[in-house]
Design a protein around this motif. Structure first.
Motif, PDB file in Angstrom:
ATOM      1  N   ASP A  53     133.558  45.609  85.953  1.00 47.18           N
ATOM      2  CA  ASP A  53     132.159  45.968  85.732  1.00 47.18           C
ATOM      3  C   ASP A  53     131.963  47.455  85.506  1.00 47.18           C
ATOM      4  N   LYS A  69     123.936  42.703  89.540  1.00 40.42           N
ATOM      5  CA  LYS A  69     123.028  42.382  88.454  1.00 40.42           C
ATOM      6  C   LYS A  69     121.664  42.983  88.734  1.00 40.42           C
ATOM      7  N   ARG A  74     127.171  45.995  82.551  1.00 40.96           N
ATOM      8  CA  ARG A  74     126.396  46.567  81.446  1.00 40.96           C
ATOM      9  C   ARG A  74     126.337  48.083  81.543  1.00 40.96           C
ATOM     10  N   CYS A  92     118.838  52.490  77.344  1.00 43.39           N
ATOM     11  CA  CYS A  92     119.645  51.334  76.960  1.00 43.39           C
ATOM     12  C   CYS A  92     120.041  51.439  75.488  1.00 43.39           C
ATOM     13  N   LYS A  94     122.430  49.420  72.221  1.00 44.55           N
ATOM     14  CA  LYS A  94     123.282  48.370  71.682  1.00 44.55           C
ATOM     15  C   LYS A  94     124.457  49.033  70.979  1.00 44.55           C
ATOM     16  N   VAL A 108     126.922  44.651  72.174  1.00 44.93           N
ATOM     17  CA  VAL A 108     126.799  44.614  73.622  1.00 44.93           C
ATOM     18  C   VAL A 108     125.712  45.605  74.032  1.00 44.93           C
ATOM     19  N   THR A 109     124.885  45.231  74.995  1.00 47.33           N
ATOM     20  CA  THR A 109     123.832  46.119  75.499  1.00 47.33           C
ATOM     21  C   THR A 109     124.314  46.814  76.752  1.00 47.33           C
ATOM     22  N   ILE A 110     124.201  48.144  76.763  1.00 43.66           N
ATOM     23  CA  ILE A 110     124.643  48.904  77.940  1.00 43.66           C
ATOM     24  C   ILE A 110     123.508  49.802  78.439  1.00 43.66           C
ATOM     25  N   ALA A 134     132.253  45.109  79.195  1.00 41.42           N
ATOM     26  CA  ALA A 134     131.344  45.372  78.079  1.00 41.42           C
ATOM     27  C   ALA A 134     132.116  45.620  76.793  1.00 41.42           C
TER      28      ALA A 134
END
Length: 267
Positions: A53, A69, A74, A92, A94, A108-110, A134
């Motif tokens: 993670d 979560k 992410r 945030c 992408k 992927v969204t981070i 990710a």
């Protein structure tokens, strides 16, 4: 790669942070522009365990929040051009890779939780250092390991609204806070995700008191004695949107406690 940050997630050296707070200018510019949703070129690497993670803590100060979560898997560290001395924390993005032989079409969204100031992130580069999980999600099915073996990848990125379903904005009172020095960190901010300025209002007062940006996503005010309950007003860095949470921090507040509001930005 060598990890950046090193703050350990919470304000543990109160005297040092108090000094920093006193030295920060009270003038916090807030650009009034919309989030740019165009795709731009960058590079990306990964760190930690292959399916991990990512960061534990990080230079934004979110602490153990990054391990659960909705942030879990992410999280990402970004180069200084996106970190913005901590004011980019919470934004945030992408991110998607470009090699069609191994990369999927999905992005992927981070969430920005850390900084990578050296190595791949030096010399003004736009770079993302992602968790192993990710990074692997950018690959086509069954090719995550091969994608990670590539090391550094050319990618495209863009800003994207932050989404925390079922969550309202929360304010964490940092360790070491007193009636004369109060430090806050914002959690679960939908939309822009970043904070450009923050104010508090004491009980039975009409005056909004400006807080100073200290480090990462941490803000503080030196004044006192401060009397709760406190209302908190924050303005986003990206678009200048404002939200006020009335009496969100109670009269008998405690350091290291987190207080959740009843609202969030509309997407």
């Amino acid at each position: 790669m060598q990890r950046g940050g090193g703050f350990g997630g919470i304000v543990t050296l109160c005297c040092l942070v108090l000094f920093q707070c006193s030295m920060v200018s009270t003038a916090v510019p807030v650009p009034q522009h919309k989030v740019d949703l165009h795709w731009y070129p960058a590079t990306a690497t990964w760190y930690g365990s292959p399916d991990g993670d990512g960061s534990d803590g990080g230079a934004c100060g979110y602490g153990s929040l990054v391990d659960v979560k909705p942030l879990r898997a992410r999280v990402g560290a970004v180069s200084p051009v996106l970190f913005k001395n901590g004011e980019g924390c919470g934004a945030c993005f992408k991110v998607k890779c470009l090699d069609k032989s191994i990369c999927s079409r999905r992005a992927v969204t981070i969430i920005v939780t850390d900084e990578c100031p050296g190595g791949y992130c030096a010399n003004g580069r736009t770079h993302f250092d992602l968790s192993g999980a990710a990074f692997g999600r950018m690959g086509i099915t069954g090719e995550s390991s091969q994608l990670r073996n590539r090391g550094e990848l050319p990618v495209l990125y863009r800003r994207t609204p932050c989404k925390y379903p079922g969550k309202n904005i929360a304010f964490h009172v940092n360790e070491g806070s007193t009636d004369y020095w109060l430090s806050l960190l914002v959690e679960f901010e939908d939309g822009d995700g970043d904070v450009g300025s923050m104010h508090i209002r004491e009980a039975n007062s009409d005056e909004w008191l400006e807080m100073n940006h200290v480090w990462g996503a941490n803000w503080c005010i030196i004044r006192g004695p401060l009397k709760g309950p406190f209302s908190v007003k924050l303005t986003t860095l990206s678009a200048g949107r404002t939200l006020s949470a009335r009496d969100v921090i109670p009269r008998n507040w405690s350091p290291k406690a987190t207080y959740t509001s009843r609202l969030n930005f509309k997407l």
